[in-house]
Design an enzyme around this catalytic site. Structure first.
Site, PDB file in Angstrom:
ATOM      1  N   HIS A  11     -15.325 -12.985  98.015  1.00 22.16           N
ATOM      2  CA  HIS A  11     -15.521 -12.736  98.979  1.00 22.16           C
ATOM      3  C   HIS A  11     -16.451 -12.625 100.605  1.00 22.16           C
ATOM      4  O   HIS A  11     -16.565 -11.623 101.081  1.00 22.16           O
ATOM      5  CB  HIS A  11     -14.186 -12.691 100.141  1.00 22.16           C
ATOM      6  CG  HIS A  11     -14.452 -13.646 101.881  1.00 22.16           C
ATOM      7  ND1 HIS A  11     -14.171 -13.304 103.007  1.00 22.16           N
ATOM      8  CD2 HIS A  11     -13.712 -14.482 102.385  1.00 22.16           C
ATOM      9  CE1 HIS A  11     -14.124 -13.645 103.692  1.00 22.16           C
ATOM     10  NE2 HIS A  11     -13.835 -15.264 103.860  1.00 22.16           N
ATOM     11  N   GLU A  38     -18.796 -16.404  96.062  1.00 23.85           N
ATOM     12  CA  GLU A  38     -18.808 -16.567  97.372  1.00 23.85           C
ATOM     13  C   GLU A  38     -19.582 -16.842  98.430  1.00 23.85           C
ATOM     14  O   GLU A  38     -19.908 -15.806  99.469  1.00 23.85           O
ATOM     15  CB  GLU A  38     -17.204 -16.565  98.044  1.00 23.85           C
ATOM     16  CG  GLU A  38     -17.079 -18.291  98.869  1.00 23.85           C
ATOM     17  CD  GLU A  38     -16.130 -17.714 100.326  1.00 23.85           C
ATOM     18  OE1 GLU A  38     -15.851 -18.470 101.089  1.00 23.85           O
ATOM     19  OE2 GLU A  38     -16.605 -16.640 100.904  1.00 23.85           O
ATOM     20  N   ASP A  40     -20.984 -18.922 101.605  1.00 23.23           N
ATOM     21  CA  ASP A  40     -20.848 -20.184 103.356  1.00 23.23           C
ATOM     22  C   ASP A  40     -22.255 -20.480 103.474  1.00 23.23           C
ATOM     23  O   ASP A  40     -23.208 -19.686 102.877  1.00 23.23           O
ATOM     24  CB  ASP A  40     -20.699 -19.015 104.480  1.00 23.23           C
ATOM     25  CG  ASP A  40     -18.634 -19.462 104.305  1.00 23.23           C
ATOM     26  OD1 ASP A  40     -18.525 -19.773 103.478  1.00 23.23           O
ATOM     27  OD2 ASP A  40     -18.448 -17.873 105.077  1.00 23.23           O
ATOM     28  N   HIS A  53     -22.572 -17.662 107.126  1.00 23.72           N
ATOM     29  CA  HIS A  53     -20.974 -17.511 107.685  1.00 23.72           C
ATOM     30  C   HIS A  53     -20.773 -18.389 108.461  1.00 23.72           C
ATOM     31  O   HIS A  53     -19.436 -19.708 108.601  1.00 23.72           O
ATOM     32  CB  HIS A  53     -19.945 -16.509 108.069  1.00 23.72           C
ATOM     33  CG  HIS A  53     -18.677 -16.734 108.422  1.00 23.72           C
ATOM     34  ND1 HIS A  53     -17.718 -16.938 107.707  1.00 23.72           N
ATOM     35  CD2 HIS A  53     -18.282 -16.733 109.869  1.00 23.72           C
ATOM     36  CE1 HIS A  53     -16.506 -17.281 107.918  1.00 23.72           C
ATOM     37  NE2 HIS A  53     -16.854 -17.009 109.350  1.00 23.72           N
ATOM     38  N   GLU A 143     -18.587 -22.231 100.080  1.00 27.91           N
ATOM     39  CA  GLU A 143     -18.156 -23.891 101.404  1.00 27.91           C
ATOM     40  C   GLU A 143     -18.841 -24.190 102.020  1.00 27.91           C
ATOM     41  O   GLU A 143     -20.443 -23.968 102.142  1.00 27.91           O
ATOM     42  CB  GLU A 143     -17.230 -23.122 101.959  1.00 27.91           C
ATOM     43  CG  GLU A 143     -16.822 -23.233 102.898  1.00 27.91           C
ATOM     44  CD  GLU A 143     -16.023 -22.214 104.189  1.00 27.91           C
ATOM     45  OE1 GLU A 143     -15.287 -23.066 105.021  1.00 27.91           O
ATOM     46  OE2 GLU A 143     -15.554 -21.128 104.018  1.00 27.91           O
TER      47      GLU A 143
END
Length: 314
Positions: A11, A38, A40, A53, A143
């Site tokens: 994460h 991962e 963002d 983020h 993401e």
């Protein structure tokens, strides 16, 4: 404990140990044995994807000091107002809240220097190089952050993301990638209008608005455009695991978030115990965690954990 097909999702990188969304943090997550890294993603003013983020820069960089006159009327500094070259002048740091206090006080030195905001292509280059070096097949799990905001700014994320992934060989339903979003519109656009076959995950928060998404009808709808769900872990506890069962019945993977050694769920003595409950009792398919080494060690006890650990086909 036997090797399983469950995955470990780093994460924001190894964010329990190094500042989130930095190349150093991503590299550490890889070395600790994560299956997917991962990032963002948000867009710069010149349409470049960066790993950050959220759409603001002020909580994770020194932008306020370097560009004091560039805040919007709400007092926030937006990535969409800066070029990639300008963002590359910033120092990345540990996250702070709206009062300037550290969100995770016990983590990496908040005043440390030497960390930059990476472009998404830099992360993809890093993963490709490490995969060649190690023989592993670590994937990427991007993401899309605030896609509606980006669309309104004339900086749509979807075409840039899909084109960039294709350039790096991430195409088709078996690609080592999961594209995730809280926005059903964003995922539907890529799946149904842009005809992307990439694996996609519908993120689900613990809000009244999203409560409908975890009903049988809601899961049926998600299954028409996504390959799985990424629910807040509290949603699994609330239904005593029923959400996992119901999702699996519809062929959906379940990847809950976020597991942290310094922010444990109620009733767990340590992170390993919490992860074991979700992996083995609730039966989830993977987890988002800031401490990917704990999850890797749980699933793949040494000496198979780490940089040279062979990746599985999942």
């Amino acid at each position: 404990m036997a090797v399983t097909d469950n995955i470990v999702i780093a994460h924001r990188g190894a964010s329990g140990y190094l500042p989130e969304h930095t190349l150093a943090g991503y590299a550490m997550a890889y070395a600790l044995g994560a299956d997917y890294i991962e990032p963002d993603l948000v867009s710069t003013r010149d349409g470049e994807l960066i790993c950050c983020h959220d759409i603001h820069l002020d909580r994770t960089t020194d932008v306020a000091m370097r560009y004091p006159g560039r805040a919007r009327g709400d007092g926030r500094w937006y990535a969409a107002d800066f070029t990639l070259a300008e963002i590359k002048t910033l120092q990345a740091r540990e996250r702070v809240d709206e009062h300037g206090a550290r969100v995770f006080p016990g983590r990496f030195d908040a005043n440390a220097h030497g960390f930059a905001v990476p472009a998404f292509t830099e992360l993809l280059d890093l993963i490709a190089a490490l995969n060649r070096q190690s023989g592993r097949r670590v994937g990427v799990y991007p993401e899309t952050k605030s896609p509606e905001f980006h669309g309104a700014e004339g900086l749509a994320l979807e075409p840039t993301l899909l084109a960039t992934l294709a350039e790096y060989g991430y195409t088709g339903p078996d690609a080592r990638v999961f594209v995730q979003s809280f926005s059903p519109t964003n995922l539907r656009l890529m799946r149904q209008e842009m005809s992307s076959e990439l694996p996609m995950i519908q993120l689900i928060g613990d809000t009244a608005l999203e409560a409908e998404w975890i009903t049988p009808a809601g899961l049926d709808a998600i299954a028409t455009y996504a390959n799985g769900i990424g629910p807040d872990k509290s949603l699994i506890v609330a239904g005593n695991g029923a959400l996992v069962h119901n999702a699996h019945e519809r062929g959906l993977l379940v990847h809950p978030y976020t597991f942290r050694a310094d922010q444990l769920g109620d009733g767990y003595p340590d992170l390993a115990a919490e992860l074991a409950a979700y992996y083995f009792d609730y039966g989830v398919d993977g987890v988002f965690t800031d401490f990917c080494d704990v999850a890797v060690q749980l699933l793949h006890p040494a000496p198979t954990a780490g940089f040279m650990r062979p990746a599985r086909a999942s």
